[in-house]
Structures are given as C-alpha cells and as structure tokens.
Motif scaffolding. Sequence first.
Motif, short mmCIF file in Angstrom:
data_model
loop_
_atom_site.label_atom_id
_atom_site.label_comp_id
_atom_site.label_asym_id
_atom_site.label_seq_id
_atom_site.Cartn_x
_atom_site.Cartn_y
_atom_site.Cartn_z
N UNK A 215 13.24 -10.59 -1.79
CA UNK A 215 14.64 -10.15 -1.73
C UNK A 215 15.54 -11.36 -1.66
N UNK A 216 16.75 -11.22 -2.22
CA UNK A 216 17.71 -12.33 -2.18
C UNK A 216 19.12 -11.78 -2.19
N UNK A 217 20.06 -12.60 -1.73
CA UNK A 217 21.47 -12.21 -1.74
C UNK A 217 21.95 -12.06 -3.18
N UNK A 218 22.82 -11.09 -3.46
CA UNK A 218 23.28 -10.89 -4.84
C UNK A 218 23.89 -12.13 -5.47
N UNK A 219 24.46 -13.01 -4.68
CA UNK A 219 25.08 -14.22 -5.22
C UNK A 219 24.09 -15.34 -5.51
N UNK A 220 22.86 -15.18 -5.09
CA UNK A 220 21.87 -16.26 -5.20
C UNK A 220 21.18 -16.22 -6.56
N UNK B 214 13.94 -4.16 -8.63
CA UNK B 214 13.49 -2.82 -8.29
C UNK B 214 14.49 -2.04 -7.45
N UNK B 215 15.50 -2.69 -6.94
CA UNK B 215 16.44 -1.94 -6.12
C UNK B 215 17.47 -2.83 -5.44
N UNK B 216 18.27 -2.18 -4.60
CA UNK B 216 19.35 -2.84 -3.89
C UNK B 216 19.38 -2.27 -2.47
N UNK B 217 19.31 -3.15 -1.48
CA UNK B 217 19.24 -2.70 -0.09
C UNK B 217 20.51 -3.10 0.65
N UNK B 218 21.21 -2.11 1.17
CA UNK B 218 22.45 -2.34 1.91
C UNK B 218 22.14 -2.86 3.31
N UNK B 219 22.87 -3.91 3.72
CA UNK B 219 22.71 -4.48 5.07
C UNK B 219 21.24 -4.71 5.40
N UNK B 220 20.53 -5.36 4.53
CA UNK B 220 19.07 -5.46 4.58
C UNK B 220 18.56 -6.47 5.61
N UNK B 221 19.17 -7.68 5.62
CA UNK B 221 18.75 -8.74 6.53
C UNK B 221 19.97 -9.39 7.15
N UNK C 230 21.86 -12.49 7.77
CA UNK C 230 21.95 -13.82 7.18
C UNK C 230 23.23 -14.49 7.66
N UNK C 231 23.08 -15.70 8.19
CA UNK C 231 24.21 -16.48 8.69
C UNK C 231 25.08 -15.65 9.65
N UNK C 232 24.43 -14.86 10.47
CA UNK C 232 25.12 -14.13 11.52
C UNK C 232 25.68 -12.78 11.14
N UNK C 233 25.45 -12.32 9.91
CA UNK C 233 25.96 -11.00 9.53
C UNK C 233 24.92 -10.27 8.68
N UNK C 234 24.95 -8.93 8.78
CA UNK C 234 24.04 -8.11 7.98
C UNK C 234 24.49 -8.13 6.53
N UNK C 235 23.55 -8.41 5.64
CA UNK C 235 23.90 -8.67 4.23
C UNK C 235 23.06 -7.82 3.29
N UNK C 236 23.70 -7.36 2.21
CA UNK C 236 23.00 -6.65 1.14
C UNK C 236 22.05 -7.61 0.43
N UNK D 218 16.37 -6.39 -4.44
CA UNK D 218 14.93 -6.29 -4.22
C UNK D 218 14.17 -6.51 -5.52
N UNK D 219 13.21 -7.42 -5.47
CA UNK D 219 12.37 -7.71 -6.63
C UNK D 219 10.90 -7.48 -6.25
N UNK D 220 10.07 -7.20 -7.25
CA UNK D 220 8.66 -7.00 -7.00
C UNK D 220 7.81 -7.46 -8.16
N UNK D 221 6.57 -7.81 -7.84
CA UNK D 221 5.57 -8.15 -8.85
C UNK D 221 4.28 -7.42 -8.50
N UNK D 222 3.76 -6.65 -9.45
CA UNK D 222 2.54 -5.89 -9.22
C UNK D 222 1.33 -6.60 -9.84
N UNK D 223 0.17 -6.23 -9.35
CA UNK D 223 -1.07 -6.77 -9.92
C UNK D 223 -1.17 -6.45 -11.41
#
Length: 202
Positions: free
Chosen positions: A147-152, A167-174, A176-182, A185-190
Amino acid sequence: MMLTWFARDDTPVLLGPRVTLRAPRQADYRAWRALRRESRDFLKPFEPRWTEADLGQAVFLARLRRGREEARAGTDFTFFIFLREGQGEILVGGLTLSNIRRRAAQYVTLGYWMGRPYAGRGLMTEAVGTVIPFVFDTLGLHRIHAAFLPSNQASRRVLEKNGFREEGYAENYLQIDGKWSDHVLFGLTRERYEAAASEGER
C-alpha cells in the motif's frame, strides 16, 4: 537471484544484480542512524511519525532482537538493502515482509524505505524484485500485499515494474506523519508471478 542462509539469523541473504538484502546487524547501527537522520525530511511524508529518540542504539538493538525472533517464528522478515560498490557495501534503505498469514490466506505485507541520496536510481525496484522469489518459492506464500499514499508515484512505479496490480483504495488506512491517511492497495499473486516467469523463459 542467489540465496544464502545466514547462520546467526533465520533471515536469508538475497543477492540482486546490484543490491544485497540481509538482516540488520549490530555493526550496521552507525550507517543506519546516519542515513535515517540525513533522510528524515525526505521520509517524513511517507512514514509514521518518529523522533530522534527512535534513532538511539538501544532502540536499534531491540529491533534486531525482535526481528530475529520474528524471523525464527516465520511471521516477519526485516532486510537492510545494500548497494554493492567495488569491494564494499553501502546501506541505502530497508524492506520488510510483515504479518505473514498461513492457512487459507497465505499472504504477506510488503513495506520499504529508501534513503534520500539513493532514490530514483532503480534500487528499490531491484530490491523488491529480488525479494519476490523468496516470498513465493521459499516461503510458499500465495499473495503479496502493498500500500502507498496516492501521491507517492515513485512507489507506484516500483510495484508496477514488479508485476503488482492496483486492487483497491483504503480510506484512513494507516497513520502517516501523525494523521490517518488514505492508501492505494496493490497486490501480486502467485499466478501472476508464475505467468511472468514463464513468459521470461520463452
């Protein structure tokens, strides 16, 4: 990719074309502290908040002990990323495989950070590419989450170049720098990993 087991730790040593991934060691402390301190403003927008106290040697050693316990339990693996130059190695960043789940899930969460002087040189793309076979071929897992910030956009490129898909978008997921951030979401399958490997062999 070459794989060598490190006798003092259950974390392997992984070798890419330019980088070496291995578990942190006590002797790495000064280089780690210097790189984190130098890169603080660069990393601050992308990480949980940390202070100068978090760069202390006691904190570092506690992390080493915890990392070895987690690797022995097979739940988490912490790597430092080193650039091989001449006869030596330079610490450039770190990578983690965390929250490994077995049974029906069979997945792991990927995280990473790169020191400011070494960003933009393709080293993280290589490091992620080096750890992927360990996840699927050695650990036998089925999926890697990231997962990464949309701006990254740099992080997006690292993952896309290694076959991950959005694969998706998670609101207030982690926090980061003192605030909950969207987060994106990325994934890699076998299945996708093996398909790409088969294409590469043709």
